[in-house]
Design a protein around this motif. Structure first.
Motif, PDB file in Angstrom:
ATOM      1  N   LEU A   3     -40.522 -17.792  41.904  1.00  0.00           N
ATOM      2  CA  LEU A   3     -41.049 -16.720  41.069  1.00  0.00           C
ATOM      3  C   LEU A   3     -41.607 -15.584  41.932  1.00  0.00           C
ATOM      4  CD1 LEU A   3     -41.616 -15.704  38.225  1.00  0.00           C
ATOM      5  CD2 LEU A   3     -43.803 -16.913  38.314  1.00  0.00           C
ATOM      6  N   LEU A   4     -42.304 -15.939  42.997  1.00  0.00           N
ATOM      7  CA  LEU A   4     -42.819 -14.927  43.919  1.00  0.00           C
ATOM      8  C   LEU A   4     -41.662 -14.151  44.550  1.00  0.00           C
ATOM      9  CD1 LEU A   4     -45.197 -13.666  45.514  1.00  0.00           C
ATOM     10  CD2 LEU A   4     -44.836 -15.467  47.203  1.00  0.00           C
ATOM     11  N   PHE A   5     -40.614 -14.851  44.967  1.00  0.00           N
ATOM     12  CA  PHE A   5     -39.453 -14.195  45.550  1.00  0.00           C
ATOM     13  C   PHE A   5     -38.773 -13.291  44.520  1.00  0.00           C
ATOM     14  CE2 PHE A   5     -35.083 -14.085  47.276  1.00  0.00           C
ATOM     15  CZ  PHE A   5     -35.390 -13.586  48.525  1.00  0.00           C
ATOM     16  N   PHE A   6     -38.750 -13.705  43.268  1.00  0.00           N
ATOM     17  CA  PHE A   6     -38.174 -12.881  42.208  1.00  0.00           C
ATOM     18  C   PHE A   6     -38.965 -11.587  42.049  1.00  0.00           C
ATOM     19  CE2 PHE A   6     -37.608 -11.460  37.852  1.00  0.00           C
ATOM     20  CZ  PHE A   6     -36.227 -11.525  37.708  1.00  0.00           C
ATOM     21  N   VAL A   7     -40.291 -11.707  42.029  1.00  0.00           N
ATOM     22  CA  VAL A   7     -41.148 -10.523  41.879  1.00  0.00           C
ATOM     23  C   VAL A   7     -41.000  -9.596  43.088  1.00  0.00           C
ATOM     24  CG1 VAL A   7     -43.554  -9.750  41.751  1.00  0.00           C
ATOM     25  CG2 VAL A   7     -42.779 -11.642  40.330  1.00  0.00           C
ATOM     26  N   LEU A   8     -40.977 -10.160  44.295  1.00  0.00           N
ATOM     27  CA  LEU A   8     -40.797  -9.337  45.493  1.00  0.00           C
ATOM     28  C   LEU A   8     -39.434  -8.652  45.500  1.00  0.00           C
ATOM     29  CD1 LEU A   8     -42.427 -11.553  48.262  1.00  0.00           C
ATOM     30  CD2 LEU A   8     -43.301  -9.432  47.289  1.00  0.00           C
ATOM     31  N   SER A   9     -38.400  -9.349  45.054  1.00  0.00           N
ATOM     32  CA  SER A   9     -37.068  -8.750  44.983  1.00  0.00           C
ATOM     33  C   SER A   9     -37.032  -7.630  43.944  1.00  0.00           C
ATOM     34  CB  SER A   9     -36.016  -9.804  44.643  1.00  0.00           C
ATOM     35  OG  SER A   9     -35.917 -10.757  45.661  1.00  0.00           O
ATOM     36  N   ALA A  10     -37.725  -7.823  42.833  1.00  0.00           N
ATOM     37  CA  ALA A  10     -37.787  -6.780  41.807  1.00  0.00           C
ATOM     38  C   ALA A  10     -38.520  -5.552  42.343  1.00  0.00           C
ATOM     39  CB  ALA A  10     -38.469  -7.311  40.548  1.00  0.00           C
ATOM     40  N   TYR A  11     -39.598  -5.761  43.072  1.00  0.00           N
ATOM     41  CA  TYR A  11     -40.327  -4.644  43.668  1.00  0.00           C
ATOM     42  C   TYR A  11     -39.463  -3.945  44.721  1.00  0.00           C
ATOM     43  CZ  TYR A  11     -43.809  -1.965  46.194  1.00  0.00           C
ATOM     44  OH  TYR A  11     -44.484  -0.936  46.798  1.00  0.00           O
ATOM     45  N   TYR A  12     -38.747  -4.725  45.511  1.00  0.00           N
ATOM     46  CA  TYR A  12     -37.848  -4.161  46.519  1.00  0.00           C
ATOM     47  C   TYR A  12     -36.757  -3.325  45.845  1.00  0.00           C
ATOM     48  CZ  TYR A  12     -34.730  -3.928  50.538  1.00  0.00           C
ATOM     49  OH  TYR A  12     -33.937  -3.486  51.557  1.00  0.00           O
ATOM     50  N   LEU A  13     -36.231  -3.825  44.745  1.00  0.00           N
ATOM     51  CA  LEU A  13     -35.223  -3.079  43.997  1.00  0.00           C
ATOM     52  C   LEU A  13     -35.800  -1.771  43.463  1.00  0.00           C
ATOM     53  CD1 LEU A  13     -32.351  -3.014  42.812  1.00  0.00           C
ATOM     54  CD2 LEU A  13     -33.259  -4.232  40.840  1.00  0.00           C
ATOM     55  N   TYR A  14     -37.007  -1.825  42.950  1.00  0.00           N
ATOM     56  CA  TYR A  14     -37.673  -0.625  42.451  1.00  0.00           C
ATOM     57  C   TYR A  14     -37.837   0.404  43.567  1.00  0.00           C
ATOM     58  CZ  TYR A  14     -41.423   2.465  40.956  1.00  0.00           C
ATOM     59  OH  TYR A  14     -42.174   3.567  40.676  1.00  0.00           O
ATOM     60  N   THR A  15     -38.311  -0.043  44.730  1.00  0.00           N
ATOM     61  CA  THR A  15     -38.499   0.891  45.843  1.00  0.00           C
ATOM     62  C   THR A  15     -37.167   1.370  46.403  1.00  0.00           C
ATOM     63  OG1 THR A  15     -38.722  -0.926  47.411  1.00  0.00           O
ATOM     64  CG2 THR A  15     -40.759   0.005  46.508  1.00  0.00           C
ATOM     65  N   ALA A  16     -36.119   0.557  46.303  1.00  0.00           N
ATOM     66  CA  ALA A  16     -34.798   0.974  46.773  1.00  0.00           C
ATOM     67  C   ALA A  16     -34.270   2.134  45.940  1.00  0.00           C
ATOM     68  CB  ALA A  16     -33.823  -0.193  46.728  1.00  0.00           C
ATOM     69  N   HIS A  17     -34.597   2.150  44.670  1.00  0.00           N
ATOM     70  CA  HIS A  17     -34.172   3.259  43.823  1.00  0.00           C
ATOM     71  C   HIS A  17     -34.945   4.539  44.147  1.00  0.00           C
ATOM     72  CE1 HIS A  17     -31.211   1.562  41.132  1.00  0.00           C
ATOM     73  NE2 HIS A  17     -31.948   0.471  41.049  1.00  0.00           N
ATOM     74  N   GLN A  18     -36.071   4.424  44.845  1.00  0.00           N
ATOM     75  CA  GLN A  18     -36.870   5.593  45.215  1.00  0.00           C
ATOM     76  C   GLN A  18     -36.400   6.234  46.520  1.00  0.00           C
ATOM     77  OE1 GLN A  18     -39.019   6.456  42.849  1.00  0.00           O
ATOM     78  NE2 GLN A  18     -38.408   4.576  41.824  1.00  0.00           N
TER      79      GLN A  18
END
Length: 148
Positions: A3-18
Motif C-alpha cells: 500500500l505504501l508503494f502504491f501511494v508512493l507510485s501514485a505521488y511519483y505519477l502525479y509529479t511526473a505529470h508536472q
C-alpha cells in the motif's frame, strides 16, 4: 508495504505529470515525461496486484541476515547523487554513483567497476543525445567541449 508503494507510485505519477518539457518536445513520442509516467503506472499496477493477490505463504525474514549498513550507504549515495546531478552533470555524477554503488555492494574489481560505469554512461548519453535527440544539460562535458 504494498500500500505504501502504491501511494508512493501514485505521488511519483502525479509529479511526473508536472515535468515541464520544451515546446518542440510536447508532441514527440518520447520526451522527458514519458518514462517517469510509465514508471508511475507500472509501480501502481504491480503494487495493486500485490495488494489484491497477497502471498499464500508469507516468507519469514531473519533480521540477522539483513545488511542495514549497505542499505544506509546506498540511500546516502542516492541522496548525494540527486543533489549533485544538476551541478556536476549527468555523465560524471552517474558514473560516480555507479562506482560508489558497486563498491558499497561489495565489488572490489576496479577494472570492472570502471568498465561498467564510465563507458556504460557514455553509451547511454550517446543513445540519448545522438539517437533519441534528448538533451541532458551536462556542465562537466560542456566544460570539456564534448557537448555544446
Amino acid at each position: 508495504i504494498s500500500l505504501l508503494f502504491f501511494v508512493l507510485s501514485a505521488y511519483y505519477l502525479y509529479t511526473a505529470h508536472q515535468i515541464q518539457v520544451f515546446a518542440f518536445d510536447e508532441g514527440a513520442p518520447f520526451n522527458a515525461k514519458t518514462f517517469p509516467i510509465y514508471l508511475g503506472y507500472t509501480g501502481m499496477f504491480f503494487s495493486g496486484l500485490k495488494i489484491v493477490l497477497p502471498d499464500q505463504k508469507p516468507v519469514e525474514v531473519d533480521p540477522t541476515y539483513l545488511e542495514f549498513k549497505k542499505t544506509i550507504l546506498m540511500v546516502v549515495t542516492m541522496i548525494v547523487y540527486g543533489a549533485t546531478i544538476l551541478k556536476v552533470g549527468f555523465f560524471l555524477s552517474t558514473s560516480m554513483f555507479l562506482i560508489f554503488s558497486y563498491y558499497f555492494l561489495g565489488e572490489r574489481r576496479w577494472i570492472w567497476m570502471f568498465i561498467l560505469s564510465f563507458p556504460f554512461v557514455a553509451l547511454f548519453m550517446f543513445l540519448l543525445h545522438g539517437l533519441l535527440d534528448i538533451y541532458l544539460r551536462d556542465p562537466f562535458l560542456k566544460m570539456l567541449g564534448i557537448i555544446g
